[in-house]
Structures are given as structure tokens and as C-alpha cells.
Design an enzyme around this catalytic site. Structure first.
Site, PDB file in Angstrom:
ATOM      1  N   SER A 142      78.783  13.222  53.790  1.00 59.27           N
ATOM      2  CA  SER A 142      78.512  13.615  55.178  1.00 59.27           C
ATOM      3  C   SER A 142      79.643  14.538  55.626  1.00 59.27           C
ATOM      4  O   SER A 142      80.688  14.597  54.965  1.00 59.27           O
ATOM      5  CB  SER A 142      78.514  12.348  56.052  1.00 59.27           C
ATOM      6  OG  SER A 142      78.568  12.672  57.423  1.00 59.27           O
ATOM      7  N   TYR A 155      81.634   4.168  58.554  1.00 60.41           N
ATOM      8  CA  TYR A 155      80.897   5.272  57.913  1.00 60.41           C
ATOM      9  C   TYR A 155      81.868   6.286  57.308  1.00 60.41           C
ATOM     10  O   TYR A 155      81.686   6.749  56.182  1.00 60.41           O
ATOM     11  CB  TYR A 155      80.019   5.911  58.983  1.00 60.41           C
ATOM     12  CG  TYR A 155      78.964   6.874  58.484  1.00 60.41           C
ATOM     13  CD1 TYR A 155      77.833   6.428  57.804  1.00 60.41           C
ATOM     14  CD2 TYR A 155      79.074   8.246  58.740  1.00 60.41           C
ATOM     15  CE1 TYR A 155      76.841   7.314  57.384  1.00 60.41           C
ATOM     16  CE2 TYR A 155      78.087   9.136  58.330  1.00 60.41           C
ATOM     17  CZ  TYR A 155      76.979   8.661  57.653  1.00 60.41           C
ATOM     18  OH  TYR A 155      76.004   9.556  57.240  1.00 60.41           O
TER      19      TYR A 155
END
Ligand SMILES: NC(=O)c1ccc[n+]([C@@H]2O[C@H](COP(=O)([O-])OP(=O)(O)OC[C@H]3O[C@@H](n4cnc5c(N)ncnc54)[C@H](O)[C@@H]3O)[C@@H](O)[C@H]2O)c1
Length: 272
Positions: A142, A155
Site C-alpha cells: 500500500s 495496517y
């Protein structure tokens, strides 16, 4: 003929979003696909769409955190298709909240799916990709594997870990002369169900988080899949998706650790 013609490509988390778009784009470029997900309904819909597009598809219920199942699945696919060439370790979840407010179990769950899921998929398929003589590992990190932001500690940790793992693997495959290319993908905001499917600490309004994600996520899953496969075809080490991802990558390179001051100030104003 494309880089994908006749290849067998495996996509995890293919019941929604980027995974579904990847499966569709892969068959459009001539690949045969093996798709999996924990969401049976979403998986069946992807299977239907891929078959309707004329693609050869096999669909399996698979939780990427279940290592023994992932290992057996890899062997099963080789028996089914004769070879496996590409693995797209895409399955992922998000969780929002300050580290101070998060339980250990939240941090562990995100790590289990987003990091260990990628490790399980990579390790299970790697011997088969090497044996294919023309393999490719594609791991979905990401932009939050490039910079950290407040409320995304779980995350961030998992996606930075995916990047570290994937970059080491790429160098090993090159230096040991293995016939496997390795690509790490860093999407910016992609309009998928990721925020609706995400967990959050109790003090945050889940619906409001999902609505504000929908406002900033500008890239369609289809465009994300095209950009990923264009990068895979070129054998790129890193694929950035969207203008937001390119800006974040630039800021991280130019500002170095000072990005934290910039992002911290911006996040403060945005109420994060
Ligand atoms: N959408 C974005 O803006 C964005 C940005 C950066 C990175 N990503 C990453 O892209 C990947 C795909 O996410 P998406 O945006 O399509 O989200 P999504 O929620 O639409 O799709 C994720 C899929 O993964 C599946 N999944 C979740 N846990 C699983 C498990 N344990 N085993 C197997 N499947 C599981 C879900 O059922 C779902 O179908 C994720 O790794 C995500 O972190 C997304």
C-alpha cells in the site's frame, strides 16, 4: 501474445475490489486464473464474471491465514493446471484507530491477514513458480507501506512488512538466478469495499470513516488492475497506483523522516 497468455495466475482475496478486477484483467490478457476468498458470495460473483468473459477459472474457499490449507491449495492447483506461474497475494483487511486504543488482538489480526497471508502465499507457491521456469510473485502492499499515518498503525506495520519481505525476495531471486520475478504494489486510494470491510476502535464512527474513504479514493479497481499488470509485464520492482501514490512516494523520498511532521500536521487538521 502477451506476458500472460497461457499462464496460470492465482489471485487471493478475489471476491471483491482489486482482486476481482485482477482476475478479470488477467483472463482478458490470456491467463487462466485460480481465485479464492473467505467470502463465498463475492467469490461466486467473481467466478461468474470471469466465466462470462470467456476465461478459464477455478474458485476455492481459502483463508490466507491458514498456512496448512494454503500449502495444500498450492499443490492442488499444480495437480489441476499442470503448473502455476503467477501468485497475486492480494487478500487484505484494514483496521483504524490509535495504537493506544487498539487491543493486541486487532494488531495481530491485521498482521495475520496482511503480512502472514502474503508470506503463506509466497512460500507455498514459490517452489512451484521456480519449477514453472517463468514465475512471478506479486505482493500487494500500500502507500501505507511507504509512509505511516496516525490511526493506521496496524495496517502500516503489516504493509511495511510486506514491502520488506518482497524486496528481499526480489533480490534473492535475482542473485540466485531463479526464474521468478517479484513485484511489490503500492496502491493509493482505490474505490473498493476495503473501508466498509475494515474494523475500527469503538470510539470511531465506522460509517463516517467509510464515507470519507469513498470521497478520497479516486482510482477504480479496473484501472488499478491495468496498472498492476502493466507493471508486472515490465517486470517492475515497484508499482505505484494513482496520482496520490506518486505524490506520497515523492514526499517520502524528498522529505525522508521529515514527512512525519508534514503528515502529522495535515492529519491533525483533518481530525485524525
Ligand atoms: N482499496 C484501497 O484503497 C487499497 C489501497 C492500498 C492497498 N490496498 C490493498 O489491496 C488489497 C485488496 O483490497 P481491496 O481494496 O480490493 O479491498 P476489498 O475489501 O474490496 O477486498 C479484499 C478481499 O480480501 C478478502 N479477505 C479478507 N480476509 C481474507 C482472508 N483471511 N483470506 C482470504 N481472503 C480474505 C475479503 O473477503 C475481500 O474479498 C488489500 O491487500 C488492501 O490492503 C487497497
Amino acid at each position: 501474445m502477451t506476458y500472460f497468455t497461457g499462464k496460470v495466475a492465482v489471485v487471493t482475496g478475489a471476491g471483491s475490489g482489486i482482486g476481482r478486477a485482477l482476475a478479470l484483467e488477467l483472463v482478458q490478457r490470456g491467463a487462466r486464473v485460480a481465485i479464492s476468498d473467505v467470502d463465498a458470495h463475492g467469490l461466486a460473483e467473481t467466478e461468474h464474471q470471469v466465466a462470462a468473459a470467456g476465461g478459464e477459472v477455478r474458485a476455492d474457499h481459502l483463508d490466507v491465514t491458514e498456512r496448512e490449507r494454503v500449502l495444500a491449495y498450492a499443490a492442488d492447483l499444480v495437480a489441476h493446471f499442470g503448473a502455476v506461474h503467477q501468485i497475486y497475494n492480494n487478500a487484505g483487511i484494514a483496521f483504524t484507530g490509535d495504537i493506544e486504543a487498539m487491543d493486541f488482538k486487532h494488531l495481530e489480526r491485521v498482521m495475520d491477514v496482511d503480512y502472514w497471508g502474503v508470506v503463506n502465499g509466497t512460500k507455498a507457491f514459490l517452489p512451484h513458480l521456480i519449477a514453472s521456469g517463468d514465475g512471478h510473485v506479486v505482493n500487494i502492499s500500500s502507500v501505507f507501506g511507504i509512509i505511516s499515518v496516525p490511526t493506521q498503525g496496524a495496517y502500516n506495520a503489516a504493509k511495511f512488512a510486506v514491502r520488506g519481505f518482497t524486496e528481499a525476495l526480489r533480490m534473492e531471486m535475482v542473485s540466485r538466478g531463479r526464474p521468478v520475478k517479484v513485484t511489490c504494489v503500492h496502491p493509493g486510494g482505490i474505490r473498493t469495499n476495503v473501508a466498509r470491510n475494515a474494523g475500527s476502535v469503538d470510539s470511531l464512527d465506522h460509517d463516517a470513516l467509510a464515507t470519507s474513504f469513498d470521497r478520497v479514493a479516486r482510482t477504480t479497481p479496473r484501472r488499478a488492475a491495468e496498472v498492476i499488470l502493466n507493471g508486472v509485464e515490465k517486470g517492475k520492482a515497484r508499482v505505484l497506483i494513482g496520482a496520490d501514490a506518486r505524490v506520497i512516494d515523492l514526499v517520502a523520498r524528498v522529505a525522508g523522516p521529515h514527512y512525519q511532521r508534514l503528515v502529522g500536521r495535515f492529519a491533525g487538521k483533518a481530525g485524525l
